[in-house]
Design a protein around this motif. Structure first.
Motif, PDB file in Angstrom:
ATOM      1  N   LYS A   1      51.466  45.648  49.681  1.00 13.54           N
ATOM      2  CA  LYS A   1      52.308  44.902  48.737  1.00 13.54           C
ATOM      3  C   LYS A   1      51.565  43.743  48.092  1.00 13.54           C
ATOM      4  N   SER A   2      50.525  43.230  48.782  1.00 13.21           N
ATOM      5  CA  SER A   2      49.747  42.109  48.232  1.00 13.21           C
ATOM      6  C   SER A   2      48.255  42.409  48.378  1.00 13.21           C
ATOM      7  N   PHE A   3      47.464  41.759  47.548  1.00 14.45           N
ATOM      8  CA  PHE A   3      46.010  41.920  47.642  1.00 14.45           C
ATOM      9  C   PHE A   3      45.495  41.366  48.964  1.00 14.45           C
ATOM     10  N   GLU A   4      46.119  40.292  49.436  1.00 15.03           N
ATOM     11  CA  GLU A   4      45.695  39.689  50.701  1.00 15.03           C
ATOM     12  C   GLU A   4      45.865  40.679  51.853  1.00 15.03           C
ATOM     13  N   GLU A   5      47.035  41.337  51.906  1.00 13.10           N
ATOM     14  CA  GLU A   5      47.301  42.294  52.977  1.00 13.10           C
ATOM     15  C   GLU A   5      46.366  43.504  52.877  1.00 13.10           C
ATOM     16  N   ALA A   6      46.166  44.007  51.661  1.00 13.89           N
ATOM     17  CA  ALA A   6      45.279  45.155  51.465  1.00 13.89           C
ATOM     18  C   ALA A   6      43.848  44.810  51.856  1.00 13.89           C
ATOM     19  N   THR A   7      43.394  43.603  51.491  1.00 13.32           N
ATOM     20  CA  THR A   7      42.040  43.169  51.838  1.00 13.32           C
ATOM     21  C   THR A   7      41.881  43.021  53.350  1.00 13.32           C
ATOM     22  N   ALA A   8      42.870  42.440  54.008  1.00 16.74           N
ATOM     23  CA  ALA A   8      42.804  42.271  55.466  1.00 16.74           C
ATOM     24  C   ALA A   8      42.722  43.628  56.162  1.00 16.74           C
ATOM     25  N   LYS A   9      43.507  44.601  55.690  1.00 16.26           N
ATOM     26  CA  LYS A   9      43.476  45.947  56.279  1.00 16.26           C
ATOM     27  C   LYS A   9      42.123  46.613  56.054  1.00 16.26           C
TER      28      LYS A   9
ATOM     29  N   GLU B   1      25.071  43.168  50.857  1.00 16.26           N
ATOM     30  CA  GLU B   1      26.129  42.659  49.996  1.00 16.26           C
ATOM     31  C   GLU B   1      27.419  43.439  50.234  1.00 16.26           C
ATOM     32  N   SER B   2      28.507  42.853  49.779  1.00 19.29           N
ATOM     33  CA  SER B   2      29.809  43.509  49.818  1.00 19.29           C
ATOM     34  C   SER B   2      30.383  43.468  48.412  1.00 19.29           C
ATOM     35  N   ARG B   3      30.868  44.619  47.970  1.00 20.08           N
ATOM     36  CA  ARG B   3      31.482  44.706  46.637  1.00 20.08           C
ATOM     37  C   ARG B   3      32.972  44.974  46.811  1.00 20.08           C
ATOM     38  N   VAL B   4      33.781  44.081  46.263  1.00 25.96           N
ATOM     39  CA  VAL B   4      35.228  44.180  46.410  1.00 25.96           C
ATOM     40  C   VAL B   4      35.835  44.479  45.044  1.00 25.96           C
ATOM     41  N   LEU B   5      36.663  45.516  44.985  1.00 30.11           N
ATOM     42  CA  LEU B   5      37.372  45.872  43.764  1.00 30.11           C
ATOM     43  C   LEU B   5      38.859  45.739  44.044  1.00 30.11           C
ATOM     44  N   LEU B   6      39.512  44.828  43.320  1.00 32.02           N
ATOM     45  CA  LEU B   6      40.955  44.638  43.449  1.00 32.02           C
ATOM     46  C   LEU B   6      41.601  45.239  42.208  1.00 32.02           C
ATOM     47  N   LYS B   7      42.523  46.190  42.428  1.00 32.73           N
ATOM     48  CA  LYS B   7      43.160  46.810  41.272  1.00 32.73           C
ATOM     49  C   LYS B   7      44.629  47.077  41.554  1.00 32.73           C
ATOM     50  N   ILE B   8      45.370  47.287  40.479  1.00 32.44           N
ATOM     51  CA  ILE B   8      46.800  47.516  40.568  1.00 32.44           C
ATOM     52  C   ILE B   8      47.077  48.975  40.246  1.00 32.44           C
TER      53      ILE B   8
ATOM     54  N   MET C   1      24.739  37.099  52.958  1.00 25.43           N
ATOM     55  CA  MET C   1      25.350  38.251  52.344  1.00 25.43           C
ATOM     56  C   MET C   1      25.978  37.837  51.019  1.00 25.43           C
ATOM     57  N   LYS C   2      25.728  38.640  50.025  1.00 23.10           N
ATOM     58  CA  LYS C   2      26.271  38.394  48.695  1.00 23.10           C
ATOM     59  C   LYS C   2      27.610  39.129  48.579  1.00 23.10           C
ATOM     60  N   ILE C   3      28.616  38.472  47.985  1.00 19.96           N
ATOM     61  CA  ILE C   3      29.927  39.085  47.799  1.00 19.96           C
ATOM     62  C   ILE C   3      30.246  39.129  46.309  1.00 19.96           C
ATOM     63  N   ILE C   4      30.546  40.328  45.820  1.00 20.45           N
ATOM     64  CA  ILE C   4      30.888  40.524  44.412  1.00 20.45           C
ATOM     65  C   ILE C   4      32.349  40.962  44.350  1.00 20.45           C
ATOM     66  N   ILE C   5      33.167  40.214  43.615  1.00 20.03           N
ATOM     67  CA  ILE C   5      34.586  40.554  43.480  1.00 20.03           C
ATOM     68  C   ILE C   5      34.863  40.939  42.037  1.00 20.03           C
ATOM     69  N   GLN C   6      35.462  42.124  41.858  1.00 17.77           N
ATOM     70  CA  GLN C   6      35.821  42.593  40.522  1.00 17.77           C
ATOM     71  C   GLN C   6      37.329  42.785  40.445  1.00 17.77           C
ATOM     72  N   THR C   7      37.915  42.332  39.343  1.00 20.09           N
ATOM     73  CA  THR C   7      39.353  42.508  39.114  1.00 20.09           C
ATOM     74  C   THR C   7      39.540  42.994  37.675  1.00 20.09           C
ATOM     75  N   PRO C   8      39.393  44.308  37.435  1.00 20.25           N
ATOM     76  CA  PRO C   8      39.428  44.818  36.056  1.00 20.25           C
ATOM     77  C   PRO C   8      40.795  44.747  35.383  1.00 20.25           C
TER      78      PRO C   8
ATOM     79  N   GLU D   1      42.732  31.019  44.516  1.00 19.24           N
ATOM     80  CA  GLU D   1      43.216  31.170  45.897  1.00 19.24           C
ATOM     81  C   GLU D   1      42.944  32.584  46.414  1.00 19.24           C
ATOM     82  N   LEU D   2      43.134  33.590  45.545  1.00 20.52           N
ATOM     83  CA  LEU D   2      42.912  34.976  45.946  1.00 20.52           C
ATOM     84  C   LEU D   2      41.428  35.240  46.188  1.00 20.52           C
ATOM     85  N   THR D   3      40.569  34.792  45.284  1.00 15.65           N
ATOM     86  CA  THR D   3      39.132  35.026  45.470  1.00 15.65           C
ATOM     87  C   THR D   3      38.603  34.281  46.697  1.00 15.65           C
ATOM     88  N   ASP D   4      39.139  33.087  46.951  1.00 15.88           N
ATOM     89  CA  ASP D   4      38.744  32.338  48.161  1.00 15.88           C
ATOM     90  C   ASP D   4      39.144  33.100  49.415  1.00 15.88           C
ATOM     91  N   PHE D   5      40.366  33.652  49.416  1.00 10.62           N
ATOM     92  CA  PHE D   5      40.845  34.422  50.567  1.00 10.62           C
ATOM     93  C   PHE D   5      39.956  35.641  50.802  1.00 10.62           C
TER      94      PHE D   5
END
Length: 95
Positions: free
Chosen positions: A72-80, A36-43, A1-8, A15-19
């Motif tokens: 509150k954190s990207f890690e928590e949001a990603t886990a949820k 594939e999985s596409r991950v968008l991390l935004k504020i 599976m391909k994983i694409i992470i975007q942080t605009p 550490e965050l991308t590894d998590f």
């Protein structure tokens, strides 16, 4: 599976991308049909302390699954979001 992470809105620390990679890779255990999985991390630009958003789209032939969570954190949001997608994959496999 391909994983694409975007942080605009910011530059993600390794550490965050590894998590994120580690969490999202676990979705492959639930289905071998995930392409594939596409991950968008935004504020979120609000005064709210829970302003980190993780949106994950899982591409499966004939059907994409999507989850968006805020915390509150990207890690928590990603886990949820990953937990929500696990449930969606299980429902998708039953149908």
């Amino acid at each position: 599976m391909k994983i694409i992470i975007q942080t605009p809105d910011f530059k993600a620390q390794p550490e965050l991308t590894d998590f994120v990679n580690e969490k999202v890779e676990k979705l492959a255990l639930f289905s071998d049909r995930i392409i594939e999985s596409r991950v968008l991390l935004k504020i979120d630009k609000s005064d709210n302390k829970e302003n980190k958003i993780s949106e994950i789209r899982v591409v499966i032939p004939g059907n994409d699954l999507f989850a968006s969570k805020q915390a509150k954190s990207f890690e928590e949001a990603t886990a949820k979001a990953v937990d929500a997608l696990k449930k969606q994959i299980e429902d998708w496999k039953r149908n």
